[in-house]
Write a protein that holds these residues in place. Structure first.
Motif, mmCIF file in Angstrom:
data_model
loop_
_atom_site.group_PDB
_atom_site.id
_atom_site.type_symbol
_atom_site.label_atom_id
_atom_site.label_comp_id
_atom_site.label_asym_id
_atom_site.label_seq_id
_atom_site.Cartn_x
_atom_site.Cartn_y
_atom_site.Cartn_z
ATOM 1 N N SER A 188 -3.367 13.631 -6.092
ATOM 2 C CA SER A 188 -4.280 14.050 -5.019
ATOM 3 C C SER A 188 -4.849 12.845 -4.283
ATOM 4 O O SER A 188 -5.011 12.873 -3.060
ATOM 5 N N LEU A 189 -5.155 11.792 -5.027
ATOM 6 C CA LEU A 189 -5.645 10.568 -4.408
ATOM 7 C C LEU A 189 -4.591 9.959 -3.484
ATOM 8 O O LEU A 189 -4.906 9.530 -2.362
ATOM 9 N N GLY A 190 -3.328 9.951 -3.914
ATOM 10 C CA GLY A 190 -2.244 9.430 -3.079
ATOM 11 C C GLY A 190 -2.034 10.261 -1.831
ATOM 12 O O GLY A 190 -1.844 9.727 -0.731
ATOM 13 N N ARG A 191 -2.059 11.581 -1.987
ATOM 14 C CA ARG A 191 -1.907 12.457 -0.818
ATOM 15 C C ARG A 191 -3.083 12.303 0.135
ATOM 16 O O ARG A 191 -2.931 12.307 1.355
ATOM 17 N N GLY A 192 -4.308 12.156 -0.422
ATOM 18 C CA GLY A 192 -5.490 11.965 0.410
ATOM 19 C C GLY A 192 -5.434 10.669 1.186
ATOM 20 O O GLY A 192 -5.791 10.624 2.371
ATOM 21 N N PHE A 193 -4.999 9.591 0.533
ATOM 22 C CA PHE A 193 -4.846 8.302 1.216
ATOM 23 C C PHE A 193 -3.905 8.434 2.405
ATOM 24 O O PHE A 193 -4.217 8.014 3.523
ATOM 25 N N TRP A 223 0.832 -1.209 0.000
ATOM 26 C CA TRP A 223 0.000 0.000 0.000
ATOM 27 C C TRP A 223 0.863 1.254 0.000
ATOM 28 O O TRP A 223 0.549 2.241 -0.682
ATOM 29 N N GLY A 224 1.942 1.227 0.791
ATOM 30 C CA GLY A 224 2.829 2.380 0.858
ATOM 31 C C GLY A 224 3.507 2.680 -0.465
ATOM 32 O O GLY A 224 3.623 3.842 -0.868
ATOM 33 N N MET A 225 3.945 1.629 -1.156
ATOM 34 C CA MET A 225 4.577 1.835 -2.458
ATOM 35 C C MET A 225 3.573 2.404 -3.458
ATOM 36 O O MET A 225 3.892 3.327 -4.210
ATOM 37 N N LEU A 226 2.349 1.861 -3.452
ATOM 38 C CA LEU A 226 1.323 2.402 -4.342
ATOM 39 C C LEU A 226 1.000 3.858 -3.998
ATOM 40 O O LEU A 226 0.840 4.696 -4.894
ATOM 41 N N GLY A 227 0.929 4.158 -2.701
ATOM 42 C CA GLY A 227 0.652 5.533 -2.282
ATOM 43 C C GLY A 227 1.770 6.486 -2.657
ATOM 44 O O GLY A 227 1.527 7.612 -3.097
ATOM 45 N N ALA A 228 3.016 6.046 -2.504
ATOM 46 C CA ALA A 228 4.156 6.893 -2.863
ATOM 47 C C ALA A 228 4.203 7.133 -4.363
ATOM 48 O O ALA A 228 4.448 8.257 -4.821
ATOM 49 N N LEU A 229 3.977 6.081 -5.144
ATOM 50 C CA LEU A 229 3.964 6.245 -6.599
ATOM 51 C C LEU A 229 2.820 7.154 -7.027
ATOM 52 O O LEU A 229 2.977 7.969 -7.947
ATOM 53 N N ALA A 230 1.678 7.025 -6.370
ATOM 54 C CA ALA A 230 0.544 7.894 -6.700
ATOM 55 C C ALA A 230 0.863 9.348 -6.372
ATOM 56 O O ALA A 230 0.545 10.252 -7.156
ATOM 57 N N GLN A 231 1.505 9.598 -5.230
ATOM 58 C CA GLN A 231 1.829 10.975 -4.851
ATOM 59 C C GLN A 231 2.814 11.623 -5.808
ATOM 60 O O GLN A 231 2.780 12.831 -6.013
ATOM 61 N N GLY A 239 0.454 1.502 5.616
ATOM 62 C CA GLY A 239 0.683 1.975 4.259
ATOM 63 C C GLY A 239 0.640 3.485 4.154
ATOM 64 O O GLY A 239 1.369 4.079 3.363
ATOM 65 N N GLY A 240 -0.231 4.128 4.929
ATOM 66 C CA GLY A 240 -0.286 5.595 4.929
ATOM 67 C C GLY A 240 1.016 6.211 5.399
ATOM 68 O O GLY A 240 1.505 7.188 4.813
ATOM 69 N N TYR A 241 1.600 5.650 6.448
ATOM 70 C CA TYR A 241 2.892 6.147 6.938
ATOM 71 C C TYR A 241 4.018 5.760 5.978
ATOM 72 O O TYR A 241 4.909 6.558 5.692
ATOM 73 N N LEU A 245 8.485 6.360 1.907
ATOM 74 C CA LEU A 245 9.028 5.958 0.612
ATOM 75 C C LEU A 245 9.091 7.124 -0.361
ATOM 76 O O LEU A 245 10.064 7.269 -1.111
ATOM 77 N N ARG A 246 8.070 7.966 -0.366
ATOM 78 C CA ARG A 246 8.091 9.149 -1.230
ATOM 79 C C ARG A 246 9.228 10.082 -0.853
ATOM 80 O O ARG A 246 9.968 10.576 -1.700
ATOM 81 N N GLY A 247 9.392 10.299 0.442
ATOM 82 C CA GLY A 247 10.479 11.168 0.897
ATOM 83 C C GLY A 247 11.846 10.602 0.569
ATOM 84 O O GLY A 247 12.758 11.340 0.184
ATOM 85 N N ALA A 248 12.000 9.300 0.711
ATOM 86 C CA ALA A 248 13.289 8.677 0.396
ATOM 87 C C ALA A 248 13.584 8.772 -1.094
ATOM 88 O O ALA A 248 14.708 9.084 -1.501
ATOM 89 N N TRP A 249 12.583 8.519 -1.909
ATOM 90 C CA TRP A 249 12.801 8.581 -3.356
ATOM 91 C C TRP A 249 13.123 10.009 -3.793
ATOM 92 O O TRP A 249 14.012 10.234 -4.606
ATOM 93 N N GLN A 250 12.419 10.992 -3.237
ATOM 94 C CA GLN A 250 12.653 12.376 -3.632
ATOM 95 C C GLN A 250 13.945 12.948 -3.057
ATOM 96 O O GLN A 250 14.423 13.963 -3.534
ATOM 97 N N SER A 251 14.507 12.290 -2.048
ATOM 98 C CA SER A 251 15.758 12.795 -1.491
ATOM 99 C C SER A 251 16.986 12.178 -2.144
ATOM 100 O O SER A 251 18.109 12.495 -1.761
ATOM 101 N N VAL A 252 16.792 11.303 -3.128
ATOM 102 C CA VAL A 252 17.926 10.764 -3.877
ATOM 103 C C VAL A 252 18.533 11.908 -4.668
ATOM 104 O O VAL A 252 17.826 12.604 -5.397
ATOM 105 N N PRO A 253 19.840 12.136 -4.523
ATOM 106 C CA PRO A 253 20.459 13.231 -5.268
ATOM 107 C C PRO A 253 20.296 13.038 -6.773
ATOM 108 O O PRO A 253 20.351 11.919 -7.293
#
Length: 178
Positions: free
Chosen positions: A49-54, A32-40, A109-111, A116-124
């Motif tokens: 918006s759906l990913g952020r809402g989840f 669920w977390g991976m799907l939510g991060a990919l959606a965000q 999954g919400g957490y 996961l989104r933060g980790a992916w976006q923090s990759v240099p």
């Protein structure tokens, strides 16, 4: 004097069931977390918006309330859905183990989506550019190098999440029984 007073089998069974729910919730929650991060991170605004809402709803709703909604609400929804197709089918109950795993995996999954989104976006960006320069475009550099920076950034986060959840639960118990 018997320390467990004959309840050892029940306590062992409860411990195993708790571990089963925890492990299954963790595995399904990571999905669920991976799907939510990919959606965000989606370029489609509706999907983002759906990913952020989840993530927002799951992180902002108490775990017990999610469990109750899934268990009792799922029972009502299944009963109504079955009664549409079969006239006198009766009452349909959601299995408690599956309802608990599903509910807790949604919360985790919400957490996990945020982590996961933060980790992916923090990759240099240099790491991604290096993958492209090696000819690993289109996401292949992540599949070819599983020890990418995002993985390193995610290692300690689930442990921190579990610590945070336990602290919140204990603080909630302290408030209720104080």
């Amino acid at each position: 004097m018997d320390l467990l007073q004959g309840w050892g089998d029940e306590i062992a069974h409860g411990t195993l069931l708790t571990m089963k729910v925890a492990v299954l919730s963790l595995l399904v929650g990571l999905c669920w977390g991976m799907l939510g991060a990919l959606a965000q991170m989606s370029p489609n605004r509706a999907v983002a918006s759906l990913g952020r809402g989840f993530s927002l709803v799951m992180r902002g709703t108490p775990e017990l309330l999610v469990i109750l909604i899934v268990y009792f609400g799922g029972t009502v929804a299944l009963t109504k859905a079955v009664s549409l197709f079969v006239a006198d089918f009766g009452f349909v109950e959601v299995p408690p183990l599956q309802a608990g795993v599903f509910a807790l995996s949604l919360v985790f999954g919400g957490y996990a989506a945020e982590v996961l989104r933060g980790a992916w976006q923090s990759v240099p960006s240099g790491v991604i550019e290096a993958g492209h320069s090696l000819g690993l475009g289109g996401g292949r550099h992540v599949r070819q190098d599983p020890s990418a920076a995002a993985h390193a950034l995610c290692i300690a986060r689930p442990r921190q999440q579990l610590d945070f959840a336990a602290q919140g639960y204990l603080a909630d118990l302290d408030r209720r029984f104080a």
